[in-house]
Motif scaffolding. Sequence first.
Motif, PDB file in Angstrom:
ATOM      1  N   TRP A 164       0.838  -1.209   0.000  1.00 24.29           N
ATOM      2  CA  TRP A 164       0.000   0.000   0.000  1.00 24.29           C
ATOM      3  C   TRP A 164       0.871   1.256   0.000  1.00 24.29           C
ATOM      4  O   TRP A 164       0.555   2.235  -0.686  1.00 24.29           O
ATOM      5  CB  TRP A 164      -0.918   0.018   1.221  1.00 24.29           C
ATOM      6  CG  TRP A 164      -1.814   1.228   1.231  1.00 24.29           C
ATOM      7  CD1 TRP A 164      -2.983   1.385   0.554  1.00 24.29           C
ATOM      8  CD2 TRP A 164      -1.578   2.461   1.925  1.00 24.29           C
ATOM      9  NE1 TRP A 164      -3.507   2.632   0.795  1.00 24.29           N
ATOM     10  CE2 TRP A 164      -2.670   3.312   1.622  1.00 24.29           C
ATOM     11  CE3 TRP A 164      -0.578   2.911   2.764  1.00 24.29           C
ATOM     12  CZ2 TRP A 164      -2.761   4.603   2.141  1.00 24.29           C
ATOM     13  CZ3 TRP A 164      -0.664   4.202   3.274  1.00 24.29           C
ATOM     14  CH2 TRP A 164      -1.748   5.022   2.972  1.00 24.29           C
ATOM     15  N   ILE A 175      -7.560   3.719  -2.651  1.00 23.02           N
ATOM     16  CA  ILE A 175      -8.469   3.721  -1.502  1.00 23.02           C
ATOM     17  C   ILE A 175      -9.027   2.334  -1.224  1.00 23.02           C
ATOM     18  O   ILE A 175      -9.148   1.925  -0.063  1.00 23.02           O
ATOM     19  CB  ILE A 175      -9.616   4.719  -1.746  1.00 23.02           C
ATOM     20  CG1 ILE A 175      -9.060   6.138  -1.850  1.00 23.02           C
ATOM     21  CG2 ILE A 175     -10.640   4.651  -0.626  1.00 23.02           C
ATOM     22  CD1 ILE A 175     -10.085   7.166  -2.253  1.00 23.02           C
ATOM     23  N   THR A 220      -6.997   6.643  -8.115  1.00 23.21           N
ATOM     24  CA  THR A 220      -7.517   7.058  -6.808  1.00 23.21           C
ATOM     25  C   THR A 220      -8.306   5.934  -6.147  1.00 23.21           C
ATOM     26  O   THR A 220      -8.136   5.647  -4.956  1.00 23.21           O
ATOM     27  CB  THR A 220      -8.411   8.301  -6.964  1.00 23.21           C
ATOM     28  OG1 THR A 220      -7.677   9.338  -7.622  1.00 23.21           O
ATOM     29  CG2 THR A 220      -8.878   8.802  -5.610  1.00 23.21           C
TER      30      THR A 220
END
Length: 219
Positions: free
Chosen positions: A54, A86, A82
């Motif tokens: 991550w 997330i 994006t």
Amino acid sequence: MDDDSPTVRWRQRTEVPLGIASMLFLTAYAVHVLGPGLPRDARNVCLIVIAATWAMFLADYLVLWRLSGRGLAFVRTHALDTVVLILPLLRPLRVVRLYDAVQRRRGEPRLPLYSRVMFYAGIAVLLLGFSGALAVYQAEREAPDATIRTFGDSVWWACSTLATVGYGDVTPVTARGRVIAVAMMVCGLALLGAVTGSFSSWLLQVFSREGDDERPPRS
């Protein structure tokens, strides 16, 4: 965009490392979810790998944001990056980019556009289905009144959801599981639409070519 721009050069350098990071993430996540009886050290290693991958995606996102020089507009124009940052559920989809990058570096002829869309959509369905099944199984297995008790139940649910069939014999009962279900439904519809549209376009192209071949030549 200029092929020699800093953004393009950065993407070319990071496509393979991030693709490998996606596979490491999926492997570590699968071991973490499917191996609850693992020793604590092994589970900690899985969590470290998940956090490290991550961090790689976050660093890549921030670098691209900085190179773009577009401020908040970057978030709107790079919606996929994006969402992948997330939602860990979608992170394995970067493996599709890895395959494309390897093909380009080898200089091998790539599939025609229609074939590539269907091939990549097929890979995306497999990756998304597996990661979605893992996520739902983790969220549901210990919930009261849960109908998804085994990983096999979760795989069955993921297949029926991505196929937009939705038999309803097993369904998520937790809030987290239902959020994942919504994401899976949206992705399933999008991928199904991409495959159907590409296949229809290919058929129209074939029939149009056959019609041109059968048309008698003008005198």
